[in-house]
Design a protein around this motif. Structure first.
Motif, PDB file in Angstrom:
ATOM      1  N   LYS A 266     -13.093   8.964  44.029  1.00  0.00           N
ATOM      2  CA  LYS A 266     -14.079   8.588  43.004  1.00  0.00           C
ATOM      3  C   LYS A 266     -15.404   9.290  43.248  1.00  0.00           C
ATOM      4  N   ALA A 267     -15.799   9.342  44.520  1.00  0.00           N
ATOM      5  CA  ALA A 267     -17.061  10.016  44.847  1.00  0.00           C
ATOM      6  C   ALA A 267     -16.978  11.492  44.473  1.00  0.00           C
ATOM      7  N   ALA A 268     -15.808  12.098  44.699  1.00  0.00           N
ATOM      8  CA  ALA A 268     -15.644  13.522  44.351  1.00  0.00           C
ATOM      9  C   ALA A 268     -15.764  13.709  42.840  1.00  0.00           C
ATOM     10  N   LEU A 269     -15.160  12.790  42.084  1.00  0.00           N
ATOM     11  CA  LEU A 269     -15.238  12.884  40.620  1.00  0.00           C
ATOM     12  C   LEU A 269     -16.679  12.734  40.143  1.00  0.00           C
ATOM     13  N   ARG A 270     -17.410  11.805  40.756  1.00  0.00           N
ATOM     14  CA  ARG A 270     -18.808  11.581  40.355  1.00  0.00           C
ATOM     15  C   ARG A 270     -19.746  12.675  40.878  1.00  0.00           C
ATOM     16  N   SER A 271     -19.198  13.576  41.713  1.00  0.00           N
ATOM     17  CA  SER A 271     -20.051  14.644  42.260  1.00  0.00           C
ATOM     18  C   SER A 271     -19.758  15.984  41.614  1.00  0.00           C
ATOM     19  N   GLY A 272     -19.046  15.940  40.494  1.00  0.00           N
ATOM     20  CA  GLY A 272     -18.946  17.128  39.667  1.00  0.00           C
ATOM     21  C   GLY A 272     -17.724  18.006  39.853  1.00  0.00           C
ATOM     22  N   ALA A 273     -16.756  17.590  40.676  1.00  0.00           N
ATOM     23  CA  ALA A 273     -15.545  18.420  40.793  1.00  0.00           C
ATOM     24  C   ALA A 273     -14.842  18.427  39.437  1.00  0.00           C
ATOM     25  N   GLY A 274     -14.319  19.598  39.012  1.00  0.00           N
ATOM     26  CA  GLY A 274     -13.630  19.677  37.726  1.00  0.00           C
ATOM     27  C   GLY A 274     -12.365  18.839  37.740  1.00  0.00           C
ATOM     28  N   LEU A 275     -11.606  18.981  38.819  1.00  0.00           N
ATOM     29  CA  LEU A 275     -10.358  18.222  38.975  1.00  0.00           C
ATOM     30  C   LEU A 275     -10.283  17.687  40.394  1.00  0.00           C
ATOM     31  N   VAL A 276      -9.722  16.502  40.523  1.00  0.00           N
ATOM     32  CA  VAL A 276      -9.539  15.925  41.857  1.00  0.00           C
ATOM     33  C   VAL A 276      -8.085  15.481  42.001  1.00  0.00           C
ATOM     34  N   SER A 277      -7.448  15.963  43.052  1.00  0.00           N
ATOM     35  CA  SER A 277      -6.110  15.475  43.389  1.00  0.00           C
ATOM     36  C   SER A 277      -6.187  14.766  44.726  1.00  0.00           C
ATOM     37  N   VAL A 278      -5.335  13.754  44.876  1.00  0.00           N
ATOM     38  CA  VAL A 278      -5.269  13.126  46.197  1.00  0.00           C
ATOM     39  C   VAL A 278      -3.833  13.201  46.678  1.00  0.00           C
ATOM     40  N   GLN A 279      -3.684  13.504  47.952  1.00  0.00           N
ATOM     41  CA  GLN A 279      -2.353  13.417  48.548  1.00  0.00           C
ATOM     42  C   GLN A 279      -2.322  12.151  49.383  1.00  0.00           C
ATOM     43  N   CYS A 280      -1.316  11.316  49.137  1.00  0.00           N
ATOM     44  CA  CYS A 280      -1.244  10.066  49.900  1.00  0.00           C
ATOM     45  C   CYS A 280       0.217   9.734  50.172  1.00  0.00           C
ATOM     46  N   PRO A 281       0.474   8.840  51.114  1.00  0.00           N
ATOM     47  CA  PRO A 281       1.853   8.428  51.389  1.00  0.00           C
ATOM     48  C   PRO A 281       2.472   7.779  50.146  1.00  0.00           C
ATOM     49  N   THR A 282       3.792   7.877  50.012  1.00  0.00           N
ATOM     50  CA  THR A 282       4.441   7.403  48.777  1.00  0.00           C
ATOM     51  C   THR A 282       4.116   5.940  48.464  1.00  0.00           C
ATOM     52  N   ARG A 283       4.004   5.120  49.503  1.00  0.00           N
ATOM     53  CA  ARG A 283       3.742   3.695  49.260  1.00  0.00           C
ATOM     54  C   ARG A 283       2.375   3.438  48.615  1.00  0.00           C
ATOM     55  N   CYS A 284       1.475   4.419  48.650  1.00  0.00           N
ATOM     56  CA  CYS A 284       0.125   4.203  48.082  1.00  0.00           C
ATOM     57  C   CYS A 284      -0.006   4.766  46.666  1.00  0.00           C
ATOM     58  N   VAL A 285       1.028   5.479  46.197  1.00  0.00           N
ATOM     59  CA  VAL A 285       0.870   6.245  44.951  1.00  0.00           C
ATOM     60  C   VAL A 285       0.480   5.365  43.760  1.00  0.00           C
ATOM     61  N   GLU A 286       1.241   4.295  43.559  1.00  0.00           N
ATOM     62  CA  GLU A 286       1.012   3.494  42.349  1.00  0.00           C
ATOM     63  C   GLU A 286      -0.375   2.884  42.312  1.00  0.00           C
ATOM     64  N   VAL A 287      -0.734   2.311  43.430  1.00  0.00           N
ATOM     65  CA  VAL A 287      -2.033   1.640  43.458  1.00  0.00           C
ATOM     66  C   VAL A 287      -3.163   2.641  43.195  1.00  0.00           C
ATOM     67  N   LEU A 288      -2.993   3.856  43.708  1.00  0.00           N
ATOM     68  CA  LEU A 288      -4.061   4.849  43.501  1.00  0.00           C
ATOM     69  C   LEU A 288      -4.106   5.334  42.059  1.00  0.00           C
ATOM     70  N   GLN A 289      -2.928   5.418  41.436  1.00  0.00           N
ATOM     71  CA  GLN A 289      -2.927   5.856  40.040  1.00  0.00           C
ATOM     72  C   GLN A 289      -3.670   4.859  39.155  1.00  0.00           C
ATOM     73  N   VAL A 290      -3.558   3.611  39.512  1.00  0.00           N
ATOM     74  CA  VAL A 290      -4.266   2.579  38.742  1.00  0.00           C
ATOM     75  C   VAL A 290      -5.754   2.597  39.108  1.00  0.00           C
ATOM     76  N   ALA A 291      -6.032   2.745  40.393  1.00  0.00           N
ATOM     77  CA  ALA A 291      -7.432   2.652  40.849  1.00  0.00           C
ATOM     78  C   ALA A 291      -8.277   3.827  40.363  1.00  0.00           C
ATOM     79  N   ILE A 292      -7.684   5.031  40.316  1.00  0.00           N
ATOM     80  CA  ILE A 292      -8.466   6.209  39.897  1.00  0.00           C
ATOM     81  C   ILE A 292      -7.677   7.017  38.862  1.00  0.00           C
ATOM     82  N   PRO A 293      -7.710   6.555  37.613  1.00  0.00           N
ATOM     83  CA  PRO A 293      -6.920   7.242  36.576  1.00  0.00           C
ATOM     84  C   PRO A 293      -7.362   8.688  36.351  1.00  0.00           C
ATOM     85  N   GLU A 294      -8.597   9.034  36.708  1.00  0.00           N
ATOM     86  CA  GLU A 294      -9.071  10.406  36.469  1.00  0.00           C
ATOM     87  C   GLU A 294      -8.508  11.389  37.493  1.00  0.00           C
TER      88      GLU A 294
END
Ligand SMILES: NC(=O)C1=CN([C@@H]2O[C@H](COP(=O)(O)OP(=O)(O)OC[C@H]3O[C@@H](n4cnc5c(N)ncnc54)[C@H](OP(=O)(O)O)[C@@H]3O)[C@@H](O)[C@H]2O)[C@@H](O)CC1
Ligand SMILES: [K+]
Length: 504
Positions: A266-294
């Motif tokens: 979220k901080a990266a998105l608010r700091s002007g990055a055009g696109l932000v991807s996150v790599q996370c363990p499979t068990r965290c994927v869903e929660v992160l998709q909901v938490a940071i839709p951008e």
């Protein structure tokens, strides 16, 4: 703003005297006038004040300040602390000229000091940057008395007893001011958190020393101020599109620690990055998709609960690794693998740093130009304990130079060590930011700036400044006690607007 040594300050003094030209007495007068102006603004109700003057030039400043305040109707008295039989030329000059204008107490023993309870403010002009040994004898007793008076204390240039650029011990006699009004340039001692009680609120005022000469001096230390930051800022063009602002990858999180990932992204998105991807363990994927839709979420190919295999990092403009990843064996291997395969600098935080501390051989494999963001404990784990913060600063410089990396030590006046040995101190931020997740936010900001094309050094300097400024705005709105990391993110827009005043 430059931070200079006492020798360099004297050189700037001499250069200004010869080349402006101006006499040394007039330069002292100018410094005193600058102080008095600040003081009158600070204390418009003309409180009764005692100015404690030594017999060097710091005391000389005090004498001229007394004359200027007396002239404006301030009830001031002077106590001359005669710590030496020899007094400076400029002190003598002004003492003879002005000492009939206000009551003067000659102090050669602690008993000569007038009772301090009659004054509202004590102005400390006993020793300045000429201090070269610990204060002893009756002068030390006087400092003790001033500190225990319960009065507001304001130091001229630097608190008496504080060394400008070497370690002072807490056992020494040192004034504890609520404000330090210093002249022209920073002094290294001001920026070390262990000296906080000996500085108070710092105000550095321009007294017209030659700027070109100051800039020409070789000085490794500087404070990053708003103007420096504005100059580092990259302009945005109206024809730019999201591809112009880079694609940031943040490798973060582990099972139970997905929040670190969300904060960084979220901080990266608010700091002007055009696109932000996150790599996370499979068990965290869903929660992160909901938490940071951008953000786009890339599941770890191998790790269900831990970072185990880096994705193809070459396609990103900036890559961070560390927040909340833990120190699992798989993760240690994945980090070593990332160091071996990734081309270009990384941002390394939190558990990435802990893993390096556990396997110090990894240090030399950190890609050149990477940014490391330890807090003091993580820094200690990386390079070892030190007995004071001057030594810690030396370690910071050595680490950055040896490995050609950028390393910062987070905290009050975050120190940012650069590969050429320079160190920037950051003035923004507040104790409310010492809260879980604050570091994850910083990682996101720095990574976003690098993705936009900032050089890693500038990304670190600007990122730390913006992070602190957003934290200051958050504290202003919510108070320091309740401040949480998400509030820092929420105030990033205001911080960027303040810095980038030309564009918004
Ligand atoms: N460019 C600028 O920014 C300007 C700066 N200005 C002002 O000048 C100040 C620096 O003045 P300064 O050099 O005269 O030194 P200061 O601190 O007054 O000490 C005096 C002498 O004390 C001595 N001494 C040292 N330690 C001691 C100890 N523990 N116990 C006993 N004695 C001790 C030592 O002499 P020594 O005995 O070693 O021969 C030293 O020389 C600076 O802070 C600012 O306020 C402005 O006026 C104009 C522009
Ligand atoms: K002083």
């Amino acid at each position: 703003m430059r931070i200079l040594s006492p020798e360099q300050i004297h050189a700037a003094d001499r250069f200004t005297i010869e080349n402006e030209p101006i006499t040394s007495e007039k330069l002292m007068f100018r410094a005193a006038k600058t102080f008095s102006k600040w003081f009158r603004n600070h204390a418009p109700n003309r409180p009764k004040s005692l100015i404690l003057c030594g017999v060097g030039n710091n005391g000389g400043d005090g004498i001229v300040i007394a004359k200027l305040l007396a002239q404006k109707g301030y009830p001031v008295e002077v106590a001359v602390v005669r710590f030496s039989p020899k007094s400076s030329r400029d002190f003598n000059h002004y003492f003879h000229q002005y000492s009939s204008l206000f009551p003067v107490h000659e102090v050669e023993t602690v008993e000569d000091l007038p009772p301090l309870d009659q004054y509202k403010i004590l102005i400390d002009g006993i020793f300045g940057v000429g201090l070269n040994r610990p204060i002893e004898g009756f002068s030390a007793e006087i400092i003790h008395k001033i500190n225990h008076s319960g009065k507001e204390i304001i130091a001229i240039d630097i608190a008496s007893g504080l060394y400008a650029e070497r370690a002072s011990s807490k056992e020494q006699a040192i004034i504890r001011p609520s404000h330090t009004i210093s002249f022209q340039v920073g002094k290294l001692a001001f920026y070390l958190p262990e000296n906080h009680d000996f500085v108070g609120d710092l105000h550095i005022l321009d007294i017209g020393l030659d700027q070109e000469f100051i800039q020409s001096l070789h000085a490794p230390f500087a404070e990053s101020n708003l103007e420096d930051i504005r100059q580092m800022l990259m302009p945005r063009d109206k024809y730019d599109h999201k591809g112009s602002y880079g694609h940031a990858l943040i490798i973060a999180g582990s099972y139970g620690m997905a929040g670190a990932c969300a904060l960084s992204a979220k901080a990266a998105l608010r700091s002007g990055a055009g696109l932000v991807s996150v790599q996370c363990p499979t068990r965290c994927v869903e929660v992160l998709q909901v938490a940071i839709p951008e953000a786009m979420v890339i599941p770890d190919e191998v790790g269900h609960k831990h970072f185990a295999k880096p994705t193809l990092t070459g396609q990103f403009d900036a890559v961070a690794v560390g927040p909340g990843i833990g120190t699992h064996e798989m993760t240690q291997e994945a980090l070593a693998n990332l160091f071996a395969t990734h081309e270009g600098p990384l941002v390394l935080d939190a558990d990435a740093l802990n893993i390096i501390s556990q396997s110090p051989a990894l240090l030399k494999n950190i890609p050149r130009g990477s940014v490391l963001t330890p807090h003091p404990k993580e820094f200690e784990r990386l390079v070892g304990k030190t007995s004071n913060q001057f030594e810690r600063l030396e370690n910071l410089q050595a680490l950055a130079v040896e490995h050609q990396i950028i390393c910062l030590i987070k905290g009050a006046n975050t120190a940012i060590g650069l590969p050429d040995g320079r160190v920037y101190f950051n003035p923004t931020g507040n104790p409310g930011m010492a809260t879980g997740g604050s570091g994850d936010v910083l990682t996101g900001i720095i990574t976003a700036l690098m993705a936009q094309g900032y050089h890693a050094e500038e990304a670190a300097i600007v990122g730390v400044y913006v992070h602190g400024l957003a934290g200051d705005y958050a504290a202003e709105a919510l108070g320091m006690t309740s401040l949480i990391a998400s509030d820092i993110i929420a105030h990033l827009p205001k911080a960027f607007q303040k810095i980038d005043h030309n564009l918004w």
